[in-house]
Write a protein that holds these residues in place. Structure first.
Motif, PDB file in Angstrom:
ATOM      1  N   SER A   1      35.347  39.819  -6.869  1.00 24.71           N
ATOM      2  CA  SER A   1      36.191  39.207  -5.844  1.00 24.71           C
ATOM      3  C   SER A   1      35.705  39.520  -4.450  1.00 24.71           C
ATOM      4  O   SER A   1      36.210  38.998  -3.478  1.00 24.71           O
TER       5      SER A   1
ATOM      6  N   VAL B   1      35.935  42.348  -2.868  1.00 20.78           N
ATOM      7  CA  VAL B   1      36.670  43.413  -2.179  1.00 20.78           C
ATOM      8  C   VAL B   1      35.779  44.642  -2.005  1.00 20.78           C
ATOM      9  O   VAL B   1      35.806  45.313  -0.982  1.00 20.78           O
TER      10      VAL B   1
ATOM     11  N   GLY C   1      36.583  36.262   4.060  1.00 22.55           N
ATOM     12  CA  GLY C   1      37.796  36.418   3.260  1.00 22.55           C
ATOM     13  C   GLY C   1      38.462  35.085   3.010  1.00 22.55           C
ATOM     14  O   GLY C   1      38.883  34.772   1.903  1.00 22.55           O
ATOM     15  N   ILE C   2      38.519  34.270   4.049  1.00 24.90           N
ATOM     16  CA  ILE C   2      39.182  32.969   3.904  1.00 24.90           C
ATOM     17  C   ILE C   2      38.440  32.115   2.892  1.00 24.90           C
ATOM     18  O   ILE C   2      39.024  31.502   1.996  1.00 24.90           O
TER      19      ILE C   2
ATOM     20  N   PHE D   1      39.117  33.502  -0.717  1.00 26.81           N
ATOM     21  CA  PHE D   1      40.433  33.535  -1.341  1.00 26.81           C
ATOM     22  C   PHE D   1      41.270  32.293  -1.135  1.00 26.81           C
ATOM     23  O   PHE D   1      42.396  32.218  -1.593  1.00 26.81           O
ATOM     24  N   ARG D   2      40.760  31.324  -0.397  1.00 22.76           N
ATOM     25  CA  ARG D   2      41.503  30.070  -0.322  1.00 22.76           C
ATOM     26  C   ARG D   2      40.732  29.024  -1.083  1.00 22.76           C
ATOM     27  O   ARG D   2      39.765  28.468  -0.591  1.00 22.76           O
TER      28      ARG D   2
ATOM     29  N   ASP E   1      46.554  26.984   7.535  1.00 23.88           N
ATOM     30  CA  ASP E   1      45.423  27.694   6.961  1.00 23.88           C
ATOM     31  C   ASP E   1      45.517  27.766   5.445  1.00 23.88           C
ATOM     32  O   ASP E   1      44.550  27.639   4.727  1.00 23.88           O
TER      33      ASP E   1
ATOM     34  N   LYS F   1      44.810  41.192   0.626  1.00 24.01           N
ATOM     35  CA  LYS F   1      43.450  40.785   0.973  1.00 24.01           C
ATOM     36  C   LYS F   1      43.000  39.688   0.019  1.00 24.01           C
ATOM     37  O   LYS F   1      42.339  38.730   0.398  1.00 24.01           O
ATOM     38  N   CYS F   2      43.402  39.848  -1.260  1.00 24.52           N
ATOM     39  CA  CYS F   2      42.937  38.906  -2.259  1.00 24.52           C
ATOM     40  C   CYS F   2      43.650  37.570  -2.189  1.00 24.52           C
ATOM     41  O   CYS F   2      43.299  36.666  -2.932  1.00 24.52           O
ATOM     42  N   ILE F   3      44.666  37.427  -1.354  1.00 23.11           N
ATOM     43  CA  ILE F   3      45.152  36.071  -1.135  1.00 23.11           C
ATOM     44  C   ILE F   3      44.825  35.658   0.277  1.00 23.11           C
ATOM     45  O   ILE F   3      45.483  34.847   0.892  1.00 23.11           O
ATOM     46  N   GLY F   4      43.780  36.268   0.790  1.00 22.49           N
ATOM     47  CA  GLY F   4      43.236  35.808   2.053  1.00 22.49           C
ATOM     48  C   GLY F   4      43.899  36.407   3.270  1.00 22.49           C
ATOM     49  O   GLY F   4      43.671  35.968   4.380  1.00 22.49           O
TER      50      GLY F   4
END
Lengths: 573, 369, 342
Positions: A355, A357, A377-378, A381-382, A418, C162-165
């Motif tokens: 992922s 992280v 990150g965006i 995870f989006r 977003d 963090k894992c959902i942005g």
């Protein structure tokens, strides 16, 4: 004398229209081992809590509960605290102090014992449990299994006569769970403590139980010794029968278990099952040794992998040893990939590396050909990756389920943000997701009021609203009963149909055997082997399902109870 | 390694911050705010060249602000007991305008007046003025008295009467307006208030009044001519002295470790002539002379007062002799109500640094009382 | 290994309170030198050689330097004028000396505190102060439990977000603030909800009954009594000597110290007793080491207790040795792992 007698007991919560538990008639004999089981929400915990007055919820009660012929409500607080011990589900939440010795002494301090007595009891208990080496340790350093053991020791130090345990192993991995259950059995055997316990994992506990009580919708639907209960459930065609241990299910599937007398010969353990199976074929090798073609799953076509992990090494700190060593792995789109392995082998860390992280210090991880480390990150995870955390509660923000679902896509206002780029109105998306996850009837409830399985589905719904194409799940079946596991599997299959790739880390060998497309075994930070479940489990002698262990001497590739039944039926024709 | 680097970096930033703070100023006073630096802010009320003193006697700080720092003289007139009096203020040395109560009571006859005349070499004539203003004057004003009587006098001194010791000390010299024939009009510098002071007069020669100079402690010096003009005498020297004589009367209160730093006669620096350059202030002069003579002097700049504050001279610090002790300075007998860095010296000034053990009273400044 | 920390908590506390207070209030050069020497020496026992060296050299020396440089900037008293600052104030030898003195005092106290941290563990602290109010001991214990737990949970929640942005460490300030607030809100809800279970667990074990006692695993034995007497004696004599003026010192306006020139018997006695008091743990440790070595030599043929017996004895007779002794190397290694995987 009977320890606890329950007569015509009913309980209703203050505002409820109908009682939560009703018509309970039950006797707990002294020194007996009792297992209480049933689906989530059937009233097991409510019933158990009635036996411990300080924990009993407020509400209307009718009928009586007697402890040693004395109404339980009349017991003074001191006797009640000392004589009836209660162990809860979450190992972390029960611990109050910061040092092991203090926790062991906690109950005794409350009871007002003097130093010398406390010292003696604590020393005794620590030695009996074999935890004397941890005496001066910080509680924070213990693992989950060790913490639960500590909770048990802390309660046992008070020398209770009855020990009540409410799903004590649901948060533990299988090794820790079996250690814990062994200890409970030992306590019952060596000390004669009466045990009342609820469990979902019945494989381990059934053989040791003197009395099994099955509940559904607040009523007792079966009660008796384990075999009697199994037969009863089967005769009633009750879906709780699915929760029975594999040997019993196989026996029922093959032999029919159509009469009460079957209770005498029904196998409970793998050993008994093996013996019965051998006996069934009178010592001969059966003709058909493979599972029928109908049950074989089509092999997964190996297209281009969606995730590639190559030569990855990782450690948390320069001074610590490597956690992931030379790992290489390919995940293909649309498959359910299960990672199994013992504690501390690097499974969860691998998920965190995929992922993004955590970042490996050597090696490459690519998703769709792009290196994960370079994505923001965006980006990650989006719409690309979704991570379902081990503890779903860490995602809950709002005070109703509905609001929580809206929250993840940027609030209830219908506008793009977003988080939410789709053309579908938010209302439709939220309603659709709730339906998919089977939580549409819970929209007005507070997230923390949901049961474990429901909480997990809510968390999953939140993640999926962000439309990830890859779903990473860490121990998704922790604490779920059979029923919920099946529901979850159904949802995963639906997601798979929508093209979602699912990677899950699990200790639940049975679940992986049933539903995964491929399984990989992790050991010492590395993937040792991976294969389709059938080939995977059939190859292993120890790390495999009980059905497999039961039948591997006769059948080649039976890994679930249904597989074994299928093989037997083939041969019986 | 990272942790060590981080802590070192933290130490370094601390060093830098502290350094900056030290180099500028006294940090604490920045917190206590500028309650005194209102010299140039605040309202200004223009003063006419001559103003009549109001009923309550108070001329406001705002009015003085209009002449502060300017070389302009304004006068204020009043009348008491049949005597007209005129105050004359020049704005050049006003740095810290405050309200001033210019009301005075003229004493034409009293027992004290007679005593004073006797003490001052039996002067024939005298007049007393009770000056209401207690907290010091914003500059050294001149006071003119139109006595209404014609005295046969041509010399006089303005005195302070110390009742308990029964002695008089001279504050300034009295000059007479020779052009007025029908009455005696006398003028003299006033350096302090809050008490009754006496101007005694006589004829030069036999009945000339004399008194010990109260301006410089211990020694004697001629009253400088610079007292009559605010422009100095044109020379490029000033006289400076440092005295801690009051400690000799308070040895019981003195911090033990400082005993050996008190000279037997109280003079840390006898009155000394020092050259100065244009634009130097009293603090500069003090610092220069201390460095030259090797006398330890410790001062710190206080932005709230916009001036340096002298904490200690010759190891003698404030509070070393009781809670009310510290260093003060006077110029030509006057204790300015502002800091030493704000007074630019002019030729002929007599600067006295004195150590007080009771907030100034024992050195002649009762402004704090 | 530090033997002093195996003594009764009251002894430990008395020692540290004594030396720290002495170091703060008395800055006679001989006493300060003794205190600094003892503090540094003891730190080698408590922190281990490598860590102690690193700490003392990399952290303490800079502090000392800063103090020496800074005091002359603020204080200008002193008869030995070495020069002048740009603003005209003198740089005096006395202010430099006093800066050094202040630095030494600061460093000494810091080193004492770092040793204190190692010796006075949470359970000793809880024991000492819980004795006064039993409820306090439980509260202290609970606080010590919850602080690391909440920290860990915060990390879990933060990772989950963090894992959902919603990363706290990226995005503009407003976004990061929003994420931070969200995380805290989740944290608080989680804490409150899970605290209910903790409360249940406490009540289930009888919390709330009258007559609650406080269990202590510390016993005041003969060894502690002897230490208390000897240390008390040294401390007492020091105090008397100081009261009689043996520790008098002056730095302003010039340096003057009692008992150095000439050396009086009173001051000599005071300094010796103070030195002994400061060195008590070091003496105890060295004596302990010596005893161990002798025992080992004479025990080559002896029979040793089994592990289980030994720990039962330890538990029953309350002579705890530090954790380090009870776990094997393998456990120690895996300790790192245990921390990661729960």
């Amino acid at each position: 004398m009977d320890m606890i007698t329950v007569e015509q007991f009913n309980f209703a919560y203050p505002e409820a229209s109908k009682p939560t538990i009703s018509d309970i008639n039950l006797t707990i004999k002294e020194g007996s081992f009792n297992v209480l089981c049933g689906k989530s929400g059937c009233g097991k915990t409510t019933l158990l809590r009635q036996f411990k007055t300080v924990l009993a919820p407020h509400g209307k009660t009718t009928g009586s509960i007697k402890y040693k012929d004395q109404p339980i409500g009349e017991l003074d607080h001191r006797t009640q605290a000392e004589a009836i011990g209660y162990v809860l589900q979450n190992p972390d939440n029960q611990i109050v102090t910061d040092k092991v010795w203090h926790e062991l002494a906690f109950g005794l301090e409350s009871l007002g014992f003097d130093n010398a007595t406390i010292r003696l009891r604590v020393a005794e208990m620590a030695s009996y449990f074999g935890i004397q080496a941890w005496f001066y340790r910080d509680v924070a350093e213990l693992s989950g299994g060790q913490k639960q053991l500590l909770n048990l020791a802390s309660v046992m130090a008070m020398h209770p006569e009855v020990l009540i345990l409410d799903e004590p192993t649901s948060q533990l991995d299988p090794i820790a769970a079996s250690d814990f259950l062994e200890t409970v059995k030992k306590i019952n055997r060596d000390l004669g403590t009466t045990i009342i316990m609820t469990e979902h994992r019945l494989e381990d506990i059934f053989p040791a139980a003197d009395q099994v009580i099955v509940m559904d919708a607040g009523k007792i639907i079966a009660i008796g010794n384990p075999r009697e209960v199994g037969v009863r459930l089967n005769l009633d065609h009750h879906d709780m029968f699915e929760a029975m241990p594999a040997p019993m299910k196989i026996f029922a599937g093959v032999d029919g278990m159509n009469s009460e007398s079957a209770a005498d010969i029904c196998p409970l353990t793998v050993r008994e099952g093996r013996q019965w199976l051998t006996g069934h074929y009178a010592g001969q090798k059966p003709q058909y040794v493979k599972v029928s073609a109908a049950r074989q799953k089509p092999p997964v076509e190996h297209k281009t992998p969606i995730i590639t992990v190559k030569d990855v090494w990782f450690r948390y700190d320069k001074s610590l040893p490597d956690v992931v060593r030379d790992l290489s792995l390919n995940i293909y789109p649309g498959e359910i990939f299960a990672i199994v392995g013992g504690n501390g082998t690097g499974k969860t860390t691998t998920l965190s590396l995929i992922s993004g992280v955590n970042k490996p210090y050597r090696g490459k991880i690519n998703i769709d050909g792009k290196p994960v480390g370079r994505m923001s990150g965006i980006e990650r995870f989006r719409g690309l990756i979704g991570v379902l955390p081990q503890n779903p509660q860490s995602l809950f923000v709002k005070k109703t389920v509905e609001l929580d679902l809206y929250e993840v896509i940027g609030g209830t206002k219908e506008r793009k943000s977003d988080e939410y780029q789709k053309d579908m109105p938010k209302k439709t998306a939220v309603a659709g997701m709730a339906k998919l996850m089977h939580i549409d009837h819970l929209m007005d409830r507070h997230p923390y009021d949901l049961s474990g399985g429901e909480q997990q589905r809510l968390a999953l719904a939140k993640i999926m609203l962000l439309n990830p194409r890859i779903l990473l799940m860490d121990e998704p079946t922790k604490g779920l009963d059979n029923h919920f596991k099946k529901e979850l599997a159904g949802i995963l299959y639906k997601l798979k149909q929508h093209g979602v790739t699912i990677i899950m880390v699990s200790h639940d060998v049975e679940f992986c055997a049933d539903y995964a497309d491929r399984c990989g075994l992790f050991f010492e930070g590395n993937l040792v082997t991976e294969n389709t479940p059938r080939a995977f489990f059939a190859d292993n002698s120890f790390y495999t399902t009980s059905a497999n262990r039961l039948s591997r001497h006769l059948f080649d590739d039976a890994i679930t109870a249904d597989d074994v039944i299928d093989c037997c039926l083939q041969n019986d024709r | 390694m990272k942790k060590v680097l981080r802590s070192l970096l933290l130490c370094l930033t601390l060093v830098v911050v502290l350094g900056v703070v030290t180099a500028c100023s006294d940090p604490l006073s920045m917190l206590t705010g500028a309650n005194n630096a209102n010299a140039n802010n605040g309202e200004v009320i223009e003063l006419a060249d001559n103003t009549e003193i109001p009923e309550d006697g108070v001329i406001k700080a705002a009015q003085f602000r209009s002449i502060a720092g300017k070389d302009r003289t304004v006068t204020f007139t009043g009348k008491s007991n049949g005597v007209e009096y005129i105050w004359s203020f020049n704005g050049k040395n006003i740095k810290n305008p405050q309200d001033q109560n210019l009301k005075i009571d003229v004493v034409t006859a009293s027992e004290d007046l007679n005593k004073v005349k006797t003490l001052a070499n039996s002067a024939p004539e005298g007049i007393g003025v009770t000056i209401k203003q207690t907290s010091g004057f914003v500059t050294v004003p001149r006071l003119t008295l139109k006595t209404g009587k014609k005295w046969d006098v041509n010399a006089g001194i303005f005195l302070k009467y110390i009742k308990k010791d029964n002695k008089v000390t001279k504050i300034s010299t009295v000059t007479f307006d020779k052009q007025v024939q029908d009455q005696t009009v006398m003028t003299f510098n006033v350096t302090q208030g809050g008490d009754t002071y006496y101007a005694v007069c006589g004829k030069s020669g036999s009945s000339e009044p004399t008194a010990q100079d109260g301006n410089t402690t211990g020694g004697s010096s001629s009253s400088s001519t610079s007292e009559s003009s605010s422009n100095g005498d044109g020379s490029n020297t000033v006289t400076i002295s440092i005295s801690c004589a009051t400690v000799l009367n308070n040895m019981d209160k003195l911090n033990n470790s400082k005993k050996e730093f008190i000279p037997a006669d109280g003079w840390i620096l006898q009155p000394t002539q020092v050259t100065f350059t244009e634009g130097q202030n009293i603090h500069d002069i003090l610092q220069k002379v201390c460095q030259e003579k090797g006398i330890q002097m410790d001062s710190e700049f206080t932005p709230a007062y916009n001036s340096a504050y002298v904490r200690g001279i010759n190891q003698l610090y404030e509070y070393d002799c009781g809670d009310l002790s510290g260093w003060m300075f006077k110029v030509n007998g006057w204790f300015p109500n502002y800091g030493a860095s704000q007074y630019n010296v002019k030729g002929g000034d007599v600067i006295d640094w004195v150590y007080t053990c009771d907030l100034g009273k024992d050195v002649g400044d009762n402004s704090q009382y | 290994m530090d033997q002093f920390s195996t003594y009764h908590p009251a002894i430990n506390f008395f020692y540290f309170a004594g030396v720290i207070l002495m170091a703060m209030f008395f800055n006679h050069p001989v006493m300060m030198a003794e205190a600094l020497f003892a503090a540094v020496l003891y730190s080698f026992f408590t922190l281990g050689t490598e860590k102690a060296l690193r700490f003392n050299l990399l952290a303490m020396v800079p502090i000392l330097l800063i103090a020496v440089l800074f005091n002359p900037m603020f204080n200008h008293y002193g008869v030995h004028i070495l020069g002048y600052f740009p603003n005209g104030n003198p740089i005096t030898l006395e202010s430099i000396i006093y800066g050094f003195v202040m630095g030494v005092m600061l460093v000494t106290v810091i080193i004492w505190f770092s040793s204190y941290n190692k010796v006075m563990t949470s359970d000793k602290f809880v024991y000492l102060f819980g004795r006064m109010i039993p409820a306090l001991s439980l509260i202290l214990s609970m606080v010590l439990r919850f602080v690391p737990r909440f920290k860990k949970q915060l990390e879990v929640i933060s990772n989950g977000q963090k894992c959902i942005g919603r990363d706290v460490s990226s995005g503009n300030l407003i976004e990061r603030a929003k994420h931070g607030v969200r995380i805290i809100s989740i944290m608080i809800t989680w804490a409150l909800e899970n605290a209910i279970e903790t409360a249940d667990s406490m009540r289930a074990r009888g919390y709330g009954l009258k007559g609650r006692t406080a269990f202590s695993i510390f016993r005041f034995d003969n060894r502690d009594a002897i230490a208390a007497i000897l240390m008390g004696l040294a401390f007492g004599i020091t105090c008397i000597g100081l009261a009689l003026g043996a520790g008098a010192v002056q730095y302003n306006p010039y340096f003057k110290a009692a008992g150095i020139n000439p050396v009086t018997p009173l001051s000599l006695l005071t300094f010796i007793c103070y030195f002994l008091f400061c060195l008590s743990p070091v003496i105890i440790d060295i004596m302990g080491d010596y005893r161990w070595r002798r025992l080992r030599n004479s025990q080559e043929t002896g029979i040793s207790m089994t592990g289980a017996d030994e720990s039962l004895r330890n538990a029953m007779f309350g002579t705890p040795t530090s954790d380090e002794n009870n776990i094997t190397d393998a456990e120690r290694m895996s300790k790192g792992k245990i921390k990661l995987w729960t």
